[in-house]
Design a protein around this motif. Sequence first.
Motif, short mmCIF file in Angstrom:
data_model
loop_
_atom_site.label_atom_id
_atom_site.label_comp_id
_atom_site.label_asym_id
_atom_site.label_seq_id
_atom_site.Cartn_x
_atom_site.Cartn_y
_atom_site.Cartn_z
N SER A 10 -11.23 -2.52 17.84
CA SER A 10 -12.12 -1.89 16.87
C SER A 10 -11.43 -0.67 16.25
CB SER A 10 -13.42 -1.47 17.53
OG SER A 10 -14.14 -2.60 17.95
N ILE A 11 -11.71 -0.43 14.98
CA ILE A 11 -11.11 0.70 14.27
C ILE A 11 -12.18 1.41 13.45
CG2 ILE A 11 -8.79 -0.29 14.14
CD1 ILE A 11 -9.40 -1.14 11.25
N LYS A 12 -11.87 2.64 13.06
CA LYS A 12 -12.71 3.36 12.10
C LYS A 12 -11.78 4.25 11.29
CE LYS A 12 -14.16 7.41 14.77
NZ LYS A 12 -15.34 8.18 15.20
N GLY A 13 -12.24 4.62 10.10
CA GLY A 13 -11.41 5.47 9.26
C GLY A 13 -11.94 5.58 7.85
N PHE A 14 -11.02 5.86 6.94
CA PHE A 14 -11.38 6.03 5.54
C PHE A 14 -10.29 5.43 4.67
CE2 PHE A 14 -8.99 9.70 6.96
CZ PHE A 14 -8.08 9.95 5.93
N VAL A 15 -10.58 5.32 3.38
CA VAL A 15 -9.58 4.85 2.43
C VAL A 15 -9.16 5.99 1.52
CG1 VAL A 15 -10.21 2.40 2.40
CG2 VAL A 15 -11.37 3.98 0.86
N LYS A 16 -7.91 5.99 1.15
CA LYS A 16 -7.40 6.86 0.10
C LYS A 16 -7.39 6.00 -1.16
CE LYS A 16 -4.07 9.57 2.76
NZ LYS A 16 -2.64 9.91 2.88
N ILE A 17 -8.01 6.51 -2.21
CA ILE A 17 -8.05 5.78 -3.48
C ILE A 17 -7.27 6.58 -4.50
CG2 ILE A 17 -9.50 4.76 -5.26
CD1 ILE A 17 -11.84 4.89 -3.21
N LYS A 18 -6.28 5.94 -5.11
CA LYS A 18 -5.48 6.58 -6.16
C LYS A 18 -5.76 5.86 -7.48
CE LYS A 18 -1.94 7.99 -2.94
NZ LYS A 18 -0.56 7.83 -2.49
N PHE A 19 -6.09 6.63 -8.49
CA PHE A 19 -6.39 6.10 -9.81
C PHE A 19 -5.11 6.23 -10.66
CE2 PHE A 19 -10.22 7.51 -7.85
CZ PHE A 19 -11.23 6.69 -8.31
N LEU A 20 -4.62 5.11 -11.16
CA LEU A 20 -3.36 5.09 -11.89
C LEU A 20 -3.58 4.78 -13.37
CD1 LEU A 20 -1.26 2.97 -9.37
CD2 LEU A 20 -1.54 5.44 -9.43
N ASN A 21 -2.77 5.40 -14.21
CA ASN A 21 -2.81 5.06 -15.64
C ASN A 21 -1.77 3.97 -15.92
OD1 ASN A 21 -0.29 6.35 -15.84
ND2 ASN A 21 -1.12 8.19 -16.79
N VAL B 16 -7.63 5.17 -16.73
CA VAL B 16 -7.28 4.48 -15.49
C VAL B 16 -7.17 2.99 -15.74
CG1 VAL B 16 -8.09 3.92 -13.16
CG2 VAL B 16 -8.36 6.24 -14.04
N THR B 17 -6.05 2.41 -15.32
CA THR B 17 -5.84 0.98 -15.50
C THR B 17 -5.83 0.21 -14.18
OG1 THR B 17 -3.44 1.27 -15.48
CG2 THR B 17 -4.54 1.29 -17.63
N GLU B 18 -5.59 0.92 -13.06
CA GLU B 18 -5.63 0.24 -11.76
C GLU B 18 -5.85 1.26 -10.64
OE1 GLU B 18 -1.70 -1.10 -10.01
OE2 GLU B 18 -1.07 -0.77 -12.09
N PHE B 19 -6.11 0.72 -9.45
CA PHE B 19 -6.38 1.53 -8.27
C PHE B 19 -5.44 1.13 -7.15
CE2 PHE B 19 -10.33 0.41 -10.42
CZ PHE B 19 -10.80 1.66 -10.78
N LEU B 20 -5.04 2.09 -6.38
CA LEU B 20 -4.33 1.81 -5.12
C LEU B 20 -5.26 2.25 -4.00
CD1 LEU B 20 -0.68 3.05 -5.71
CD2 LEU B 20 -1.52 0.72 -5.73
N VAL B 21 -5.44 1.40 -3.01
CA VAL B 21 -6.33 1.72 -1.91
C VAL B 21 -5.55 1.52 -0.61
CG1 VAL B 21 -8.43 1.05 -0.68
CG2 VAL B 21 -8.38 1.02 -3.18
N GLU B 22 -5.61 2.56 0.24
CA GLU B 22 -4.89 2.53 1.52
C GLU B 22 -5.86 2.96 2.62
OE1 GLU B 22 -1.33 5.04 3.73
OE2 GLU B 22 -1.73 5.37 1.61
N PHE B 23 -5.94 2.16 3.69
CA PHE B 23 -6.79 2.50 4.82
C PHE B 23 -6.06 3.47 5.75
CE2 PHE B 23 -8.31 1.80 9.19
CZ PHE B 23 -9.64 2.10 9.02
N VAL B 24 -6.79 4.49 6.21
CA VAL B 24 -6.24 5.47 7.16
C VAL B 24 -7.17 5.49 8.36
CG1 VAL B 24 -5.64 7.89 7.55
CG2 VAL B 24 -5.30 6.87 5.28
N GLU B 25 -6.61 5.15 9.52
CA GLU B 25 -7.41 5.11 10.75
C GLU B 25 -7.57 6.51 11.32
OE1 GLU B 25 -5.94 2.39 13.64
OE2 GLU B 25 -7.57 2.80 15.03
N LYS B 26 -8.79 6.81 11.80
CA LYS B 26 -9.05 8.11 12.44
C LYS B 26 -8.99 7.96 13.93
CE LYS B 26 -12.94 9.85 10.85
NZ LYS B 26 -13.96 10.69 10.33
#
Length: 134
Positions: free
Chosen positions: A74-85, A124-134
């Motif tokens: 099991s995991i928990k955490g958050f995502v980092k969202i980067k908005f790119l042009n 904004v033309t796209e998003f980068l999403v990365e999961f970060v575990e806490k």
Amino acid sequence: MANIKKKENEIKINHKKIILVLTLTLLISCGFESSDKSNDYSTTKTKVENLKLNKENKYGWAVVGMIRNESSSSIKGFVKIKFLNSNKDIVYSTMARVNDGDYFGPGQAASFDYHAAPSKFDGVTEFLVEFVEK
């Protein structure tokens, strides 16, 4: 004759020391698995799924998606969202909790969302999403 025996004993002792050092070096280089997994950050495997921009509300848009837990725990955490042009420049970045900050199990997918005014999405033309575990 006594000197020859003494030299032979010294050589035997040196050979034993060399063999001991080589054996210890081999064992150390093979590695010992630590029972403490708290510092192991590379075990979590996740996949971003169903990422989309929800524009249904004219006052606030949302980036929504899911994180699939492909690990064996099991995991928990958050995502980092980067908005790119269109030039791939980061015009805005933020974080959002996954599964309201609760754990989710192996094989499960958990949702995340981030709401902002439509002006945050200008260019904004796209998003980068990365999961970060806490």
